[in-house]
Structure formats: C-alpha cells, structure tokens
Enzyme design. Structure first.
Site, short mmCIF file in Angstrom:
data_model
loop_
_atom_site.label_atom_id
_atom_site.label_comp_id
_atom_site.label_asym_id
_atom_site.label_seq_id
_atom_site.Cartn_x
_atom_site.Cartn_y
_atom_site.Cartn_z
N CYS A 136 57.54 96.78 55.48
CA CYS A 136 57.24 98.09 56.10
C CYS A 136 56.75 97.91 57.53
O CYS A 136 57.07 98.73 58.41
CB CYS A 136 56.17 98.82 55.30
SG CYS A 136 56.55 98.97 53.57
C1 BEZ Z 1 56.99 95.23 51.33
O1 BEZ Z 1 56.83 94.64 52.38
O2 BEZ Z 1 56.87 96.43 51.25
C2 BEZ Z 1 57.43 94.47 50.13
C3 BEZ Z 1 57.79 93.16 50.23
C4 BEZ Z 1 58.19 92.47 49.08
C5 BEZ Z 1 58.21 93.11 47.86
C6 BEZ Z 1 57.84 94.43 47.78
C7 BEZ Z 1 57.43 95.13 48.92
#
Ligand code: BEZ
Length: 211
Positions: free
Chosen positions: A45
C-alpha cells in the site's frame, strides 16, 4: 447488495485526511477513482499511494479525482503519510478515507472474508460524472496494482463516452480504435473524417479521433 457496472455508486459521508467528505458532492462534475487498501503501514500500500501521488497530474489532465480508503483512523493515516513521503518521494496529494468503522468498505463490498477476514481487498471503482460505476477491479492483498493500466482504462472509457469508439485488445493511446456497432456507416462517414477500414460489417477500424 453487490455493486454492478452501470449502478449509481453508493453515496456516503466519511472522514478523511482532507476532512469530512460527502462522496457525490466531492466528485462534482469530475470522474473519480475510489481504491481501497488492506491497512495502514503495509508495504504494498505504501508503494501504491506513492505511485498515485506521482501520477496525480495525469489523473488531473483527464478530469479524474482520486480517493483512497483504508480501515484505520485519520491519526494513523497522517502518521503513515510521513512514511509515504519519506520512502516514495511524493507526499499524499489526494484524500485517504479513514474508514475505521468500515462503513464505506461494507457499502462497496470491499471485505471478502474468504480472502481476508478483517481488512479490505484491493478494489478499484471508476465512477463517471453521473456517479455511475464504469469499471471495477479486485486484486488480492499481496498484489500491487498497475496504475498505468488504470489510466489506460480511463482513456478507453472516455473515448467511448466522448468519441463513440471502443478499444480493441491491447489498445494503447494512439492506436487505431473500433467504431461502435451502434453507429451506421452513414453516421461513421460524418463522425470519423480520417476515414475507416471495414474489415467486416461489424469490425470497422479508425484512427484514434482525439489524436
Ligand atoms: C500489503 O502490503 O498490504 C500486504 C503485503 C503482503 C501481504 C498482504 C498485504
């Protein structure tokens, strides 16, 4: 109820990093992209929000407002925003909804319990100035989205809306486009002064009209 293409995008009022937002009023006469994130302080994100901040002038050029959502508080978002600026080289320049009560996530069906029980998946909704949903994408949490693809799709949607053409497989800005089947040859002669090739009566290619 599930949202479908052509539906009116559900309206809501929710807090954000830019204050309270009433969604339909905020969209106004623009197009909008609403996209969700699983949670604050997550790696993928962080890169996505930085990327959209870098691309903001491209969205502006297309009369598109962008708004992100994460199911955390404004305080948490403001703290995360510092990390985004530090690591991605761009400060947040669009609102991030603070959907701690999951009001918007539930309204837009962004929580898919069989994938992730408590957080949102990576949803994208493209909404037109009439507040109709024109595109939906859903990515799983570990897969970052390609925002160049989202700009490409906005270009395609706007070409159909304003120029009466559709876009063929793998279309990129500047490639030839397809005349909508609902347009007669007589209308096409007037609408497409650059001419067109009729490969089949239902398959007529023309240079991209707005180039
Ligand atoms: C994330 O950065 O949102 C994320 C990364 C790996 C697994 C799930 C979420």
């Amino acid at each position: 109820m599930a949202i479908r293409l052509g539906d009116t995008a559900p309206d809501f009022t929710q807090d954000s990093t830019e204050g309270k937002i009433s969604f339909h009023d905020w969209i106004g006469d623009s197009w909008a992209v609403l996209f969700s994130h699983p949670a604050d302080f997550t790696p993928v994100c962080t890169t996505e929000l930085g990327q959209v901040a870098h691309l903001k002038p491209e969205f502006d050029k297309r009369n598109v407002k962008v708004i992100a959502l994460s199911v955390d508080s404004v305080e948490s978002h403001n703290s995360w925003a510092k990390d985004i600026e530090e690591t991605q080289g761009a400060a947040l320049n669009f609102p991030l909804l603070a959907d701690a009560d999951r009001k918007v996530a539930e309204l837009y069906d962004m929580i898919h319990p069989n994938a992730e029980a408590t957080v949102t998946v990576r949803s994208v909704f493209i909404i037109d100035p009439n507040k109709k949903v024109r595109l939906m994408l859903t990515y799983p949490a570990p897969t970052g989205r390609d925002f160049g693809e989202i700009l490409r799709v906005i270009d395609a949607l706007q070409l159909t809306e304003y120029e009466k053409v559709a876009t063929p497989a793998n279309w990129k800005d500047g490639d030839d486009v397809v005349i909508l089947p609902s347009i007669s040859n007589e209308e096409a002669d007037k609408l497409f002064p650059k001419g067109y090739k009729e490969l089949k009566p239902y398959l007529r290619m023309t240079p991209q009209p707005n180039k």
